[in-house]
Enzyme design. Structure first.
Site, PDB file in Angstrom:
ATOM      1  N   ASP A   1      -0.690   5.135   2.933  1.00  0.00           N
ATOM      2  CA  ASP A   1      -0.508   6.431   2.283  1.00  0.00           C
ATOM      3  C   ASP A   1      -0.654   6.388   0.774  1.00  0.00           C
ATOM      4  O   ASP A   1      -1.224   7.294   0.163  1.00  0.00           O
ATOM      5  CB  ASP A   1       0.832   7.046   2.679  1.00  0.00           C
ATOM      6  CG  ASP A   1       2.032   6.169   2.334  1.00  0.00           C
ATOM      7  OD1 ASP A   1       1.865   4.934   2.200  1.00  0.00           O
ATOM      8  OD2 ASP A   1       3.150   6.707   2.221  1.00  0.00           O
TER       9      ASP A   1
ATOM     10  N   HIS B   1       0.777  -1.236   0.000  1.00  0.00           N
ATOM     11  CA  HIS B   1       0.000   0.000   0.000  1.00  0.00           C
ATOM     12  C   HIS B   1       0.808   1.285   0.000  1.00  0.00           C
ATOM     13  O   HIS B   1       0.223   2.368  -0.012  1.00  0.00           O
ATOM     14  CB  HIS B   1      -0.939  -0.002   1.208  1.00  0.00           C
ATOM     15  CG  HIS B   1      -0.247  -0.110   2.536  1.00  0.00           C
ATOM     16  ND1 HIS B   1      -0.906   0.087   3.728  1.00  0.00           N
ATOM     17  CD2 HIS B   1       1.043  -0.395   2.879  1.00  0.00           C
ATOM     18  CE1 HIS B   1      -0.072  -0.086   4.740  1.00  0.00           C
ATOM     19  NE2 HIS B   1       1.109  -0.376   4.247  1.00  0.00           N
ATOM     20  N   HIS B   2       2.131   1.221   0.018  1.00  0.00           N
ATOM     21  CA  HIS B   2       2.934   2.448   0.088  1.00  0.00           C
ATOM     22  C   HIS B   2       3.364   2.975  -1.278  1.00  0.00           C
ATOM     23  O   HIS B   2       3.728   4.154  -1.383  1.00  0.00           O
ATOM     24  CB  HIS B   2       4.189   2.225   0.925  1.00  0.00           C
ATOM     25  CG  HIS B   2       3.938   1.986   2.382  1.00  0.00           C
ATOM     26  ND1 HIS B   2       3.175   2.825   3.148  1.00  0.00           N
ATOM     27  CD2 HIS B   2       4.352   0.978   3.211  1.00  0.00           C
ATOM     28  CE1 HIS B   2       3.118   2.363   4.382  1.00  0.00           C
ATOM     29  NE2 HIS B   2       3.815   1.238   4.446  1.00  0.00           N
ATOM     30  N   ALA B   3       3.368   2.138  -2.308  1.00  0.00           N
ATOM     31  CA  ALA B   3       3.881   2.578  -3.608  1.00  0.00           C
ATOM     32  C   ALA B   3       3.080   3.758  -4.139  1.00  0.00           C
ATOM     33  O   ALA B   3       1.854   3.790  -4.066  1.00  0.00           O
ATOM     34  CB  ALA B   3       3.841   1.421  -4.606  1.00  0.00           C
TER      35      ALA B   3
END
Length: 399
Positions: free
Chosen positions: A182, A140-142
């Site tokens: 994010d 989920h951070h990419a």
């Protein structure tokens, strides 16, 4: 109605391809693919992948046209270039950095994981199965143009973008990883069709230093993001209290057509990279709650993904096996002994002794925020109230 609290089989597509374990930054990196292999071994040892109503599938890698639903063409080309020459780095795109090491399968393995999540979303939207799980996903951070936090392609965002492309008008994303979701929030920051909800450790004490309660969406989508940052040290009762104080109300008000969830196991007290104190039993309880909420608010359409989690043998396989069992409507007895063949596999791969049972022995109970009263001196309650005040009025709800 099928419910994770009852032994009623649900339709489930379980997405798995052995090649996802090629998502391997190398020896010494926390994102050890052994956690995926041991999860699949435990799922199989319990017979969950062969149970009634369960179909195990492998999807092809996401192609460039799919990846471009979230990522820039320049970034995809950069991933390919670094994969072709892992000795190089591309700092501008977050590749070959301290977190995101370069390796030959950088593009192919990342695209394969994304392909499983996108196919899971397609299967649920098209009615092939009410539930789908890809525990290799949840990266989920990419960001659209750079890697971040061990994540190359953002498969949750790609799954959601594909649902929108197929015609979905309301998609809810709930992220219970210890780190703020994010990248997914950023992808849909100004899109009123997507509600992103993240419970995570306070950004003051943990990467990526975002996810404050005041982050509630862009100018065209007020209230489309909800964040509940939790004090370091939060345990089962606080974590569950916070979840139930925010998530059910938001989902009931938003009425998503599909619920996408991310189940990072790094909230666990034994996780080496964070500072919450949650048990396996509380993680299982949240998975059960999200299963129930999928039926109550989204017509049963549920896409569940993995995420972080760096206690490779002790925590991740048990947590995500409970997730698969919950999604299949065949919850496992927490007191059940782990299969002997799985314990042998854990020792073979890690030279560690495996957990003997599917529980930490925790009660995993909590005081309901609505019935148990608000304590203004309690840091957890302060965080809950701040999140409620920031986002609930945007949905016509009282804080």
């Amino acid at each position: 109605m099928p419910d994770a609290e009852h032994d009623t089989p649900c339709g489930l597509h379980l997405f798995w391809d052995d090649a996802v374990t090629a998502y391997d930054f190398g020896p010494g990196h926390p994102m050890d693919p052994t956690r995926l292999a041991l999860t699949k071994h435990l799922v199989d040892a319990y017979g969950l992948s062969r149970g009634p109503g369960v179909t195990e599938r492998a999807a092809p890698p996401a192609g460039d046209s799919t990846l471009r639903l979230v990522h820039t063409a320049e970034y995809i080309a950069a991933v390919r270039a670094v994969a072709a020459d892992p000795a190089r780095s591309d700092q501008r795109h977050g590749l070959g950095t301290d977190d995101n090491w370069a390796f030959p399968a950088l593009h192919t393995a990342s695209a394969l994981i994304a392909g499983q999540s996108v196919a899971a979303a397609e299967a649920v939207w098209r009615g092939e199965s009410p539930h789908a799980v890809n525990f290799a996903g949840g990266l989920h951070h990419a960001m659209p143009d750079r890697a971040s936090g061990f994540c190359i392609y953002n498969d949750p965002a790609l799954a959601i973008a594909r649902l929108l492309e197929l015609g979905a008008e309301r998609v809810a994303y709930v992220d219970v990883d210890v780190h703020h979701g994010d990248g997914v929030q950023q992808a849909f920051w100004n899109d009123p069709r997507v509600l992103t909800v993240s419970l995570h450790e306070n950004p003051a004490t943990l990467f990526p230093q975002t996810g404050w309660a005041t982050e509630t969406g862009g100018p065209d989508a007020p209230g489309s993001a909800a964040n509940l940052p939790l004090p370091a040290g939060t345990g089962d009762s606080g974590w569950l209290r916070a979840f139930h104080a925010l998530v059910p109300e938001l989902l009931a008000a938003f009425r998503p057509q599909v619920l996408v969830t991310q189940h990072g196991a790094d909230t666990h007290v034994e996780d080496p990279l964070a500072h919450l104190a949650v048990s396996l039993d509380a993680q299982r309880t949240v998975a059960e709650s999200l299963h129930r909420l999928a039926h109550e608010t989204a017509g049963g359409r549920w896409v569940a993904l993995g995420g972080g989690g760096y206690a490779v043998a002790d925590v991740v396989p048990r947590t995500w096996t409970h997730l698969v069992a919950t999604a299949a409507g065949r919850p496992l007895d927490p007191a059940a002994e782990t299969p002997e063949e799985w314990r042998a596999e854990v020792y073979r791969r890690t030279r560690q002794s495996a957990p003997l049972r599917m529980t930490d022995g925790a009660r995993a109970d909590w005081r309901d925020f609505h019935d148990g009263g608000y304590d203004p001196a309690d840091r957890l309650d302060q965080a809950v109230l701040a999140a409620r005040r920031a986002v609930l009025p945007h949905h016509g709800l009282l804080p």
